[in-house]
Design a protein around this motif. Structure first.
Motif, PDB file in Angstrom:
ATOM      1  N   GLN A  36       0.795  -1.098   0.097  1.00 15.31           N
ATOM      2  CA  GLN A  36      -0.017   0.040   0.065  1.00 15.31           C
ATOM      3  C   GLN A  36       0.740   1.192  -0.028  1.00 15.31           C
ATOM      4  OE1 GLN A  36      -3.367  -0.113   0.080  1.00 15.31           O
ATOM      5  NE2 GLN A  36      -3.614   2.113  -0.063  1.00 15.31           N
ATOM      6  N   MET A  37       0.518   2.233  -1.007  1.00 16.04           N
ATOM      7  CA  MET A  37       1.393   3.344  -0.944  1.00 16.04           C
ATOM      8  C   MET A  37       1.104   4.118   0.353  1.00 16.04           C
ATOM      9  SD  MET A  37       1.521   6.266  -3.964  1.00 16.04           S
ATOM     10  CE  MET A  37       2.503   5.130  -4.855  1.00 16.04           C
ATOM     11  N   ALA A  38       2.113   4.655   1.011  1.00 16.96           N
ATOM     12  CA  ALA A  38       1.717   5.352   2.299  1.00 16.96           C
ATOM     13  C   ALA A  38       1.975   6.815   2.355  1.00 16.96           C
ATOM     14  CB  ALA A  38       2.790   4.858   3.306  1.00 16.96           C
ATOM     15  N   GLN A  39       3.352   7.093   1.823  1.00 17.57           N
ATOM     16  CA  GLN A  39       3.894   8.446   1.717  1.00 17.57           C
ATOM     17  C   GLN A  39       4.666   8.914   0.283  1.00 17.57           C
ATOM     18  OE1 GLN A  39       6.494   9.846   4.503  1.00 17.57           O
ATOM     19  NE2 GLN A  39       5.435  11.762   4.786  1.00 17.57           N
ATOM     20  N   ASP A  47       5.593  16.931   1.290  1.00 18.94           N
ATOM     21  CA  ASP A  47       4.669  15.577   1.240  1.00 18.94           C
ATOM     22  C   ASP A  47       3.697  16.037   0.223  1.00 18.94           C
ATOM     23  OD1 ASP A  47       2.879  13.767   1.667  1.00 18.94           O
ATOM     24  OD2 ASP A  47       3.088  13.632   3.755  1.00 18.94           O
ATOM     25  N   VAL A  48       3.675  15.196  -0.869  1.00 17.70           N
ATOM     26  CA  VAL A  48       2.487  15.299  -1.862  1.00 17.70           C
ATOM     27  C   VAL A  48       1.595  14.269  -2.077  1.00 17.70           C
ATOM     28  CG1 VAL A  48       3.762  17.014  -3.489  1.00 17.70           C
ATOM     29  CG2 VAL A  48       4.155  14.493  -3.782  1.00 17.70           C
ATOM     30  N   SER A  49       1.531  13.394  -0.887  1.00 17.24           N
ATOM     31  CA  SER A  49       0.567  12.352  -0.687  1.00 17.24           C
ATOM     32  C   SER A  49      -0.958  12.601  -1.058  1.00 17.24           C
ATOM     33  CB  SER A  49       0.649  11.537   0.670  1.00 17.24           C
ATOM     34  OG  SER A  49       2.028  11.403   0.967  1.00 17.24           O
ATOM     35  N   ALA A  50      -1.085  13.687  -0.660  1.00 19.06           N
ATOM     36  CA  ALA A  50      -2.634  14.027  -0.982  1.00 19.06           C
ATOM     37  C   ALA A  50      -3.027  14.420  -2.454  1.00 19.06           C
ATOM     38  CB  ALA A  50      -3.151  15.287  -0.012  1.00 19.06           C
ATOM     39  N   GLU A  51      -2.034  14.660  -2.908  1.00 19.90           N
ATOM     40  CA  GLU A  51      -2.099  14.932  -4.363  1.00 19.90           C
ATOM     41  C   GLU A  51      -2.000  13.818  -5.136  1.00 19.90           C
ATOM     42  OE1 GLU A  51       0.077  17.120  -8.211  1.00 19.90           O
ATOM     43  OE2 GLU A  51       0.504  17.800  -6.127  1.00 19.90           O
ATOM     44  N   LYS A 125      13.820  11.181  -9.955  1.00 19.18           N
ATOM     45  CA  LYS A 125      14.712  11.486  -8.851  1.00 19.18           C
ATOM     46  C   LYS A 125      14.321  12.123  -7.813  1.00 19.18           C
ATOM     47  CE  LYS A 125      19.017  10.677 -11.534  1.00 19.18           C
ATOM     48  NZ  LYS A 125      20.210  11.055 -11.954  1.00 19.18           N
ATOM     49  N   ARG A 126      13.117  13.039  -8.151  1.00 18.67           N
ATOM     50  CA  ARG A 126      12.697  14.021  -7.075  1.00 18.67           C
ATOM     51  C   ARG A 126      11.788  13.445  -6.098  1.00 18.67           C
ATOM     52  NH1 ARG A 126       9.633  18.352 -10.528  1.00 18.67           N
ATOM     53  NH2 ARG A 126       9.705  19.327  -8.553  1.00 18.67           N
ATOM     54  N   PHE A 127      11.511  12.099  -6.382  1.00 17.56           N
ATOM     55  CA  PHE A 127      10.363  11.461  -5.448  1.00 17.56           C
ATOM     56  C   PHE A 127      10.934  10.304  -4.334  1.00 17.56           C
ATOM     57  CE2 PHE A 127       8.163  13.309  -8.889  1.00 17.56           C
ATOM     58  CZ  PHE A 127       7.115  13.972  -8.012  1.00 17.56           C
ATOM     59  N   LEU A 128      10.406  10.437  -3.339  1.00 14.60           N
ATOM     60  CA  LEU A 128      10.618   9.076  -2.275  1.00 14.60           C
ATOM     61  C   LEU A 128       9.413   8.796  -2.001  1.00 14.60           C
ATOM     62  CD1 LEU A 128      12.319   7.398  -0.229  1.00 14.60           C
ATOM     63  CD2 LEU A 128      12.212   9.220   1.235  1.00 14.60           C
ATOM     64  N   ILE A 129       9.179   7.313  -2.179  1.00 10.48           N
ATOM     65  CA  ILE A 129       7.612   6.682  -2.098  1.00 10.48           C
ATOM     66  C   ILE A 129       8.115   5.844  -0.938  1.00 10.48           C
ATOM     67  CG2 ILE A 129       5.923   5.742  -3.079  1.00 10.48           C
ATOM     68  CD1 ILE A 129       6.640   6.848  -5.499  1.00 10.48           C
ATOM     69  N   THR A 130       6.963   5.792   0.080  1.00  7.95           N
ATOM     70  CA  THR A 130       7.078   4.690   1.108  1.00  7.95           C
ATOM     71  C   THR A 130       5.671   4.083   1.008  1.00  7.95           C
ATOM     72  OG1 THR A 130       8.396   6.279   2.383  1.00  7.95           O
ATOM     73  CG2 THR A 130       7.005   4.337   3.474  1.00  7.95           C
ATOM     74  N   HIS A 131       6.201   2.702   0.897  1.00  5.96           N
ATOM     75  CA  HIS A 131       4.874   1.555   0.914  1.00  5.96           C
ATOM     76  C   HIS A 131       5.040   0.763   2.144  1.00  5.96           C
ATOM     77  CE1 HIS A 131       5.975   2.349  -3.392  1.00  5.96           C
ATOM     78  NE2 HIS A 131       4.549   2.225  -3.644  1.00  5.96           N
ATOM     79  N   THR A 132       3.775   0.177   2.557  1.00  8.49           N
ATOM     80  CA  THR A 132       3.670  -0.829   3.645  1.00  8.49           C
ATOM     81  C   THR A 132       3.308  -1.982   3.233  1.00  8.49           C
ATOM     82  OG1 THR A 132       1.568   0.359   4.298  1.00  8.49           O
ATOM     83  CG2 THR A 132       3.581   1.115   5.473  1.00  8.49           C
TER      84      THR A 132
END
Length: 136
Positions: A36-39, A47-51, A125-132
């Motif tokens: 699941q994508m977390a952030q 933090d662009v998670s909401a978008e 390269k501009r993004f760091l994505i965290t998943h759980t």
């Protein structure tokens, strides 16, 4: 006799060490399952998670046959194949939607958390994505 015992103990120790180190999983093996994508963090602090995940329902499923399926709002379903370079820890997602949707990521997994740092393309390269992990 003492020499024989010493050699036997050395061989047994080596076998034990080898069996312990072979228990570590390859990164590709750890990847298999649903995440699941977390952030999503852009440019290190934004933090662009909401978008990029407004309904908090984006996921990716990595299958053992090196296919994947992803889904969720606002981007919908995507399928394709994946490949992991164990040395560089680089994940390649080859999208069935076409080359414009292909991407490269440097992956780290710590337990049930997986991080992707964009690779190769300046935009990624501009993004760091965290998943759980959502399943084993």
């Amino acid at each position: 006799m003492a020499n024989y015992v010493f050699k036997s103990l050395c061989i047994a120790s080596l076998l034990l060490l080898c069996s312990c180190s072979s228990g570590s999983k390859l990164l590709a093996d750890q990847l298999v399952g649903q995440w699941q994508m977390a952030q999503i963090v852009q440019d290190g602090t934004n933090d662009v998670s909401a978008e990029h995940n407004p309904e908090n329902n984006r996921f990716i499923l990595f299958n053992a046959d090196q296919t994947f399926e992803s889904g969720g709002d606002p981007y919908g379903k995507n399928t394709g194949t994946w490949r992991m370079d164990e040395t560089s820890r680089e994940l390649f997602l080859n999208s069935d939607a076409g080359a414009e949707d292909d991407s490269y990521w440097i992956v780290s997994i710590d337990g049930r958390t997986m991080n992707w740092q964009g690779a190769r393309f300046e935009f990624n390269k501009r993004f760091l994505i965290t998943h759980t992990r959502t399943e084993n």
